[in-house]
Write an enzyme that holds these catalytic residues in place. Sequence first.
Site, PDB file in Angstrom:
ATOM      1  N   HIS A  61       0.666  -1.339   0.045  1.00  0.00           N
ATOM      2  CA  HIS A  61       0.151   0.120   0.020  1.00  0.00           C
ATOM      3  C   HIS A  61       0.903   1.178   0.026  1.00  0.00           C
ATOM      4  O   HIS A  61       0.488   2.396  -0.670  1.00  0.00           O
ATOM      5  CB  HIS A  61      -0.869   0.098   1.343  1.00  0.00           C
ATOM      6  CG  HIS A  61      -0.320  -0.038   2.514  1.00  0.00           C
ATOM      7  ND1 HIS A  61       0.191  -1.345   2.800  1.00  0.00           N
ATOM      8  CD2 HIS A  61       0.055   0.407   3.629  1.00  0.00           C
ATOM      9  CE1 HIS A  61       0.840  -1.411   3.945  1.00  0.00           C
ATOM     10  NE2 HIS A  61       0.637  -0.255   4.565  1.00  0.00           N
TER      11      HIS A  61
ATOM     12  N   HIS B  58      27.775  -3.472 -10.885  1.00  0.00           N
ATOM     13  CA  HIS B  58      28.608  -3.953  -9.890  1.00  0.00           C
ATOM     14  C   HIS B  58      28.120  -5.410  -9.523  1.00  0.00           C
ATOM     15  O   HIS B  58      28.519  -6.354  -9.146  1.00  0.00           O
ATOM     16  CB  HIS B  58      29.179  -3.078  -8.770  1.00  0.00           C
ATOM     17  CG  HIS B  58      30.300  -2.239  -9.053  1.00  0.00           C
ATOM     18  ND1 HIS B  58      30.922  -1.556  -8.186  1.00  0.00           N
ATOM     19  CD2 HIS B  58      30.560  -1.781 -10.342  1.00  0.00           C
ATOM     20  CE1 HIS B  58      31.869  -0.679  -8.794  1.00  0.00           C
ATOM     21  NE2 HIS B  58      31.523  -0.667 -10.026  1.00  0.00           N
TER      22      HIS B  58
ATOM     23  N   ARG C 118      35.580  -8.794 -12.808  1.00  0.00           N
ATOM     24  CA  ARG C 118      35.645  -9.176 -11.606  1.00  0.00           C
ATOM     25  C   ARG C 118      34.347  -9.300 -10.859  1.00  0.00           C
ATOM     26  O   ARG C 118      34.357  -9.841 -10.014  1.00  0.00           O
ATOM     27  CB  ARG C 118      36.821  -8.278 -10.866  1.00  0.00           C
ATOM     28  CG  ARG C 118      36.219  -6.603 -10.805  1.00  0.00           C
ATOM     29  CD  ARG C 118      37.229  -5.923 -10.098  1.00  0.00           C
ATOM     30  NE  ARG C 118      36.883  -4.533  -9.751  1.00  0.00           N
ATOM     31  CZ  ARG C 118      36.477  -3.663 -10.706  1.00  0.00           C
ATOM     32  NH1 ARG C 118      36.532  -3.668 -12.090  1.00  0.00           N
ATOM     33  NH2 ARG C 118      36.052  -2.259 -10.383  1.00  0.00           N
TER      34      ARG C 118
HETATM   35  C1  RB5 Z   1       4.306  -0.444   5.860  1.00  0.00           C
HETATM   36  O1  RB5 Z   1       3.475   0.378   6.722  1.00  0.00           O
HETATM   37  C2  RB5 Z   1       5.461  -0.359   5.663  1.00  0.00           C
HETATM   38  O2  RB5 Z   1       6.142  -0.986   6.914  1.00  0.00           O
HETATM   39  C3  RB5 Z   1       6.400  -1.168   4.542  1.00  0.00           C
HETATM   40  O3  RB5 Z   1       5.655  -0.263   3.437  1.00  0.00           O
HETATM   41  C4  RB5 Z   1       7.638  -1.155   4.256  1.00  0.00           C
HETATM   42  O4  RB5 Z   1       8.473   0.158   4.603  1.00  0.00           O
HETATM   43  C5  RB5 Z   1       8.467  -2.029   4.974  1.00  0.00           C
HETATM   44  O5  RB5 Z   1       9.678  -2.306   4.835  1.00  0.00           O
END
Ligand code: RB5
Length: 144
Positions: free
Chosen positions: A12, A101, A135
């Site tokens: 979200h 890299h 490398r």
């Molecule tokens: C969601 O609130 C948040 O924790 C998620 O989008 C993210 O940042 C997690 O690593």
Amino acid sequence: MPDKTIAIACDHGGFELKEHLKPLLENKGLVVLDLGTNSTDSVDYPEFGKLLAETIADKRADLGILICGSGIGISIAANRNPAVRAAVCHSGLSARLARQHNDANVLALGARLIGVETAIDCVEEFLETAFEEGRHQRRVDQLG
Ligand code: RB5
């Protein structure tokens, strides 16, 4: 040669940025495989990171873009799949180095930490930069 497919997925926190980036990717001639989420309703990032990783592992997509609030959780989820080298990037330079890299095949972005213009810089560098091999290939091979 078939068009390159790029998978994109978010939670979200990344939904708005995902919608912003999709037309940009399509305008570059890429086939965009949108794996959701499809609204700002709260979801759990591991589901989307793992889903995208599976499309890379089974070669339904050549590259991927993951977006969550920080880019961190969703990249950790994707990186548990050995087919994935996901890099959280905060600048065009970090995205360029991730390709040169590390041969990163997934770009992870933190929509709450960077603005849209920086995200676009990251995407441009990620798409336009080649792996340097040499490398760096030896080191990437050691990642397993
Ligand atoms: C969601 O609130 C948040 O924790 C998620 O989008 C993210 O940042 C997690 O690593």
